[in-house]
Enzyme design. Structure first.
Site, PDB file in Angstrom:
ATOM      1  N   ARG A 239       0.862  -1.186   0.000  1.00 17.78           N
ATOM      2  CA  ARG A 239       0.000   0.000   0.000  1.00 17.78           C
ATOM      3  C   ARG A 239       0.895   1.231   0.000  1.00 17.78           C
ATOM      4  NH1 ARG A 239      -3.248  -2.846  -1.622  1.00 17.78           N
ATOM      5  NH2 ARG A 239      -5.331  -3.341  -0.843  1.00 17.78           N
ATOM      6  N   GLU A 268      -3.444   7.264  -4.036  1.00 19.15           N
ATOM      7  CA  GLU A 268      -3.788   6.629  -5.307  1.00 19.15           C
ATOM      8  C   GLU A 268      -5.117   7.145  -5.864  1.00 19.15           C
ATOM      9  OE1 GLU A 268      -2.298   2.594  -4.854  1.00 19.15           O
ATOM     10  OE2 GLU A 268      -3.909   1.991  -6.185  1.00 19.15           O
ATOM     11  N   HIS A 286      -0.926  -0.007 -10.073  1.00 23.56           N
ATOM     12  CA  HIS A 286      -1.481  -1.006  -9.141  1.00 23.56           C
ATOM     13  C   HIS A 286      -1.908  -2.291  -9.891  1.00 23.56           C
ATOM     14  CE1 HIS A 286      -3.385  -1.391  -4.883  1.00 23.56           C
ATOM     15  NE2 HIS A 286      -2.964  -2.565  -5.334  1.00 23.56           N
TER      16      HIS A 286
HETATM   17  C1  DGY Z   1      -4.823  -6.329  -2.936  1.00 25.80           C
HETATM   18  O1  DGY Z   1      -5.583  -7.258  -3.254  1.00 25.80           O
HETATM   19  O2  DGY Z   1      -4.868  -5.807  -1.829  1.00 25.80           O
HETATM   20  C2  DGY Z   1      -3.826  -5.903  -3.934  1.00 25.80           C
HETATM   21  O3  DGY Z   1      -3.329  -4.647  -3.640  1.00 25.80           O
HETATM   22  C3  DGY Z   1      -4.414  -5.962  -5.311  1.00 25.80           C
HETATM   23  O4  DGY Z   1      -3.422  -5.752  -6.241  1.00 25.80           O
END
Ligand code: DGY
Length: 325
Positions: A239, A268, A286
């Protein structure tokens, strides 16, 4: 049955088909973009279940509006976008999609590592621009992987899969974890659990795999970046807010570290000023779980979690089991 489900983004049809078999109404956001908070707010009334994306903010106010809501099935393994505490208080079950995206996300971390350390994006740009005028001994030199030290911040499922892939390069592996020691990594790779400071100082490649919480927000800031070797690379597929992105821009600008490969961003999809102008960072939108196989499995998993809850059964991937009581 007369269940009413809202899906906040188009997902692979395998998931939608499962929902349609069991629910009378299955409505999907028709736009090719995320809903705004206000749009989602207007959609939740009267729904028994919502299938949400990591980009949807699902807070207490929204849950108050959704009086018949029984389950929030997040289409991601991370669920920092959902106020789980509020959901538990209201008896709403929250589910996620663990396991099925472990390998694709670990692969993505390696893809970023290769891209930045072997300067693939810079090379692609140069070649397309017609500036490749012939092989040159000093053109776009990167870093080797063989025998180097890999630091894994957050050795859970994805961090472990990332580290396991380092066997091909005989790397020394350091890791941090907030839970128990990682027996798989220690036994199979001889990996060593260390504190964050040691990991930052000793590693040549650092890959972040910790979830986002108040404890891990800005875990990597100016001080931590200053501890890294100036030849080291930082990868983040977890993240964005685990890194203080403004501090990272400065560290990259001042060549305090060699480079970074990012799949996730603090705000984001917005980037911190200056990030996109740097040549020592590779930026992906992402894509961690973005393979056909993985996204299909995530759709099936999220749909099955919804169906289980609506059937008054325990869903396989519940993140707040307290809500079941
Ligand atoms: C998630 O599933 O948390 C991932 O970040 C997706 O790419």
């Amino acid at each position: 049955m007369s269940f009413n489900v809202y899906v906040t983004r188009q997902i692979p049809e395998e998931g939608i088909n499962i929902l349609k078999k069991f629910c009378q109404t299955v409505e999907v956001n028709p736009h090719d973009r995320p809903l705004t908070y206000d749009e989602l707010f207007r959609q939740v009334k009267g729904r028994d279940a919502i299938l949400t994306m990591l980009s949807d903010r699902v807070d207490a106010a929204l849950m108050n509006e959704a009086k018949s809501l029984k389950v929030i099935a997040n289409y991601a393994v991370g669920y920092d976008n959902v106020d789980v505490k509020a959901a538990t208080t209201k008896g709403i079950i929250v589910t996620n999609t663990p396991g099925v995206l472990t390998d694709s996300t670990a692969d993505m971390a390696w893809a970023l590592l290769f891209s930045i350390a072997r300067r693939i994006v810079e090379g692609d740009k140069l070649t397309r621009a017609g500036k490749f005028i012939g092989w040159a001994p000093l053109m776009l030199l990167g870093g080797d992987f063989i025998g180097k030290t890999l630091g894994i911040i957050g050795a859970g499922r994805i961090g472990t899969a990332m580290a396991m892939r380092s066997r091909g390069w005989y790397m020394k592996v350091f890791y941090t974890t907030h839970s128990n020691r990682n027996a798989v990594l220690e036994e199979m790779l001889g990996a060593k659990r260390v504190d964050l400071e040691t990991l930052l100082k000793e590693s040549d490649f650092i890959s972040i795999h910790t979830s986002l919480s108040e404890k891990t927000r800005h875990l990597i800031g100016a001080k931590e970046l200053s501890l890294m070797k100036n030849t080291a690379y930082l990868i983040n597929t977890a993240r964005g807010a685990v890194i203080d992105e403004a501090a990272l821009v400065n560290a990259l600008k001042n060549r305090q570290i060699a480079g970074a490969g990012l799949d996730v961003y603090e705000e984001e999809p917005r980037l911190k000023p200056g990030l996109a102008e740097l040549d020592n960072v590779v930026l992906a939108p992402h894509l961690g779980s973005a393979t056909i196989e993985t996204r299909t499995k995530m759709a099936v998993m999220a749909a099955e979690n919804i169906i289980a809850v609506l059937n008054k059964q325990k869903p396989k991937n519940c993140v707040n089991p307290e809500a079941l009581t």
